[in-house]
Design an enzyme around this catalytic site. Structure first.
Site, PDB file in Angstrom:
ATOM      1  N   ALA A  24       0.814  -1.271  -0.039  1.00 55.90           N
ATOM      2  CA  ALA A  24      -0.024   0.208   0.190  1.00 55.90           C
ATOM      3  C   ALA A  24       0.755   1.142   0.160  1.00 55.90           C
ATOM      4  O   ALA A  24       0.450   2.192  -0.588  1.00 55.90           O
ATOM      5  CB  ALA A  24      -1.131  -0.071   1.132  1.00 55.90           C
ATOM      6  N   VAL A  25       1.993   1.311   0.856  1.00 56.42           N
ATOM      7  CA  VAL A  25       2.604   2.484   0.690  1.00 56.42           C
ATOM      8  C   VAL A  25       3.280   2.754  -0.443  1.00 56.42           C
ATOM      9  O   VAL A  25       3.520   3.752  -0.964  1.00 56.42           O
ATOM     10  CB  VAL A  25       4.105   2.206   1.962  1.00 56.42           C
ATOM     11  N   PRO A 200     -11.989  11.363 -14.203  1.00 56.12           N
ATOM     12  CA  PRO A 200     -11.606  10.713 -15.267  1.00 56.12           C
ATOM     13  C   PRO A 200     -10.012  10.289 -15.192  1.00 56.12           C
ATOM     14  O   PRO A 200      -9.522   9.536 -16.080  1.00 56.12           O
ATOM     15  CB  PRO A 200     -12.013  11.380 -16.517  1.00 56.12           C
ATOM     16  N   ASP A 223      -9.882   2.002  -6.297  1.00 54.06           N
ATOM     17  CA  ASP A 223      -9.762   1.264  -7.750  1.00 54.06           C
ATOM     18  C   ASP A 223      -8.351   1.561  -8.464  1.00 54.06           C
ATOM     19  O   ASP A 223      -7.833   2.580  -8.168  1.00 54.06           O
ATOM     20  CB  ASP A 223     -11.213   1.452  -8.486  1.00 54.06           C
ATOM     21  N   LYS A 245      -9.629  -3.147  -9.916  1.00 55.10           N
ATOM     22  CA  LYS A 245     -10.558  -3.986 -10.817  1.00 55.10           C
ATOM     23  C   LYS A 245      -9.692  -3.763 -12.148  1.00 55.10           C
ATOM     24  O   LYS A 245     -10.273  -3.189 -13.019  1.00 55.10           O
ATOM     25  CB  LYS A 245     -11.834  -3.520 -10.858  1.00 55.10           C
ATOM     26  N   GLY A 276     -13.010   5.543  -9.953  1.00 54.36           N
ATOM     27  CA  GLY A 276     -12.524   6.281 -10.959  1.00 54.36           C
ATOM     28  C   GLY A 276     -13.934   6.789 -11.487  1.00 54.36           C
ATOM     29  O   GLY A 276     -14.867   6.082 -11.436  1.00 54.36           O
ATOM     30  N   GLY A 277     -13.961   8.059 -12.324  1.00 53.58           N
ATOM     31  CA  GLY A 277     -15.029   8.691 -13.028  1.00 53.58           C
ATOM     32  C   GLY A 277     -16.306   8.865 -11.819  1.00 53.58           C
ATOM     33  O   GLY A 277     -16.142   9.466 -11.022  1.00 53.58           O
ATOM     34  N   ASP A 278     -17.339   8.325 -12.138  1.00 53.85           N
ATOM     35  CA  ASP A 278     -18.598   8.517 -11.099  1.00 53.85           C
ATOM     36  C   ASP A 278     -18.952   7.094 -10.668  1.00 53.85           C
ATOM     37  O   ASP A 278     -19.060   6.070 -11.308  1.00 53.85           O
ATOM     38  CB  ASP A 278     -19.708   8.933 -12.152  1.00 53.85           C
ATOM     39  N   MET A 360     -15.161   0.571 -21.794  1.00 57.41           N
ATOM     40  CA  MET A 360     -14.796  -1.001 -21.274  1.00 57.41           C
ATOM     41  C   MET A 360     -14.974  -1.845 -22.688  1.00 57.41           C
ATOM     42  O   MET A 360     -15.107  -2.942 -22.586  1.00 57.41           O
ATOM     43  CB  MET A 360     -15.324  -1.608 -20.155  1.00 57.41           C
TER      44      MET A 360
END
Length: 430
Positions: A24-25, A200, A223, A245, A276-278, A360
């Site tokens: 994670a770091v 975005p 994500d 993902k 990411g995004g909405d 996608m």
């Protein structure tokens, strides 16, 4: 008496920086190094999905093993992102022998360099050192960021969010538990969850409220499509959960993500699910809200700038234009048109005159374009593909519906990418 650190801005473009650790770091630190143009060598037996995606895309070099002293040959800087004190000390020793500055996530006092709290506003970068107190540094950093960006104060933003009809309203779980509820069924204090759209790709395109909630978070579940520089600005004590993902690669089951949100909130934490995004545009935000609601956890939803509109705009393509397109349709292309699981009426979409935006869809692009053409859409219809929109890695390919799938392969475009089909692709051409 301890001497004050000497502030310095490092120009790392093209220079080797070694990062030891793939957890994670490192996930938080690597994006800023890449943004500075550093030649990043990542040494770790395993990587988080987000780091693995960067390695697979050729953004950094990954050595899948434990650290060896010769890894520092030719390096200008090393960042130790592991929590094993003995292993970290061995990296420090190797760096000291080679007179390479070393940042240590496990022990600031043993490091020869510190990473400051940073905020960026266009060409201006502000770095704050708090004398060894990360919270002090981030408090000062956030105040400076407010001044630079002319942001609302947290109090003003909270007041605005409380007005009727404002975006980001709290969703009340079954049984009437809603905004401000903090008592669980056992009488203990519970936290809350915020589903925040990160935009975005450009870190400056997160909303004001989304950024404010991110600075208040105890836990961030992020994500792969989240702008990495936003993670670099988190408090050091924030728990970062990489829920990447990656298309057709490693993923964390949605049920597990739901459980993480619920468990951390029931333990009293404020959890930001950064997407990411909405959150509601193919982001499974609805599933996460329902899971939290079922557990009695209050949820705040903060919309984000969706790539379905932002990516075409960044490429100079309006999704609607007077006299050209009076409609646009956003569709997921993650399933092939002939898949029994697909809910998309591709035959109906082929008959529309407006703009078609496909998210996608790179893997199935050949099948999608062939299906649209078979149902009447002209193969000469303008088409474009925008890869990593609004970031420094943005690429734009312009083609036609009949040729775009082959052109994508030739250009070696990769996800994340947005496909745009329609006459608007050429609407703003001079």
């Amino acid at each position: 008496m301890t001497s004050n650190p000497y502030p310095l801005g490092l120009r790392l473009d093209g220079r080797r920086v070694v990062v030891v650790g793939g957890g994670a770091v490192a996930t938080r630190r690597v994006p800023a190094l890449l943004d500075a143009g550093a030649d990043v060598l990542l040494v770790a037996p395993e990587l988080t999905p987000a780091l693995r995606a960067r390695a697979d895309a050729g953004r950094l070099h990954w050595v899948p093993r434990r650290f060896q002293p010769e890894d520092l040959d030719g390096a200008w800087l090393v960042q130790v992102a592991i929590d094993d004190p003995m292993a970290a000390a061995s990296v420090s020793a190797a760096a000291a022998e080679r007179r390479i500055f070393c940042v240590r996530a496990d022990d600031r006092t043993a490091a020869t360099a510190w990473t400051p709290a940073v905020t960026r506003h266009g060409p201006v970068t502000v770095a704050v050192l708090g004398g060894g107190d990360p919270r002090r540094a981030m408090t000062v950093r956030d105040a400076i960021r407010d001044l630079l960006a002319v942001r609302l104060t947290p109090a003003a933003a909270a007041a605005a969010a409380a007005l009727p009809g404002q975006a980001g309203a709290v969703a009340a779980p079954p049984g009437g538990l809603g905004a401000g509820a903090t008592t669980g069924t056992t009488g203990g204090q519970i936290g809350r969850v915020a589903l925040v759209g990160a935009g975005p790709g450009d870190p400056e395109l997160i909303t004001v409220r989304g950024w404010r909630l991110l600075t208040e978070a105890d836990v961030v579940v992020a994500d792969r499509l989240v702008p990495g520089l936003l993670l670099d600005e988190l408090r050091p004590d924030v728990e970062l959960v990489d829920a990447s993902k990656i298309p057709y690669g490693p993923s964390r089951a949605q049920e597990e993500i739901n459980q993480i949100l619920v468990d951390r909130a029931l333990a009293g934490a404020f959890v930001v699910r950064l997407k990411g995004g909405d959150p509601y545009v193919f982001g499974r935000g609805g599933e996460e809200l329902l899971a939290c609601a079922a557990a009695g956890v209050p949820v705040t939803v903060v919309p984000g700038v969706t790539s379905s509109i932002a990516a075409p705009a960044a490429a100079g393509i309006p999704v609607t234009h007077r006299g050209v397109a009076h409609e646009f349709t956003v569709v997921s292309g993650h399933l092939a048109p002939d898949s029994p699981a697909s809910l998309v009426r591709w035959d109906a979409l082929a008959g529309l005159r407006g703009t078609l935006v496909i998210l996608m869809g790179l893997k199935n692009l050949a099948a999608i374009t062939a299906t649209l053409i078979a149902h009447g859409r002209s193969p000469q219809t303008p088409a474009a593909v925008v890869q990593e929109a609004t970031t420094g890695a943005q690429r734009v390919l312009r083609s036609t519906l009949g040729e775009v799938a082959a052109d994508v392969l030739t250009a070696d475009l990769r996800p994340p990418a947005v496909v745009v089909v329609g006459d608007v692709v050429a609407a703003l051409d001079a």
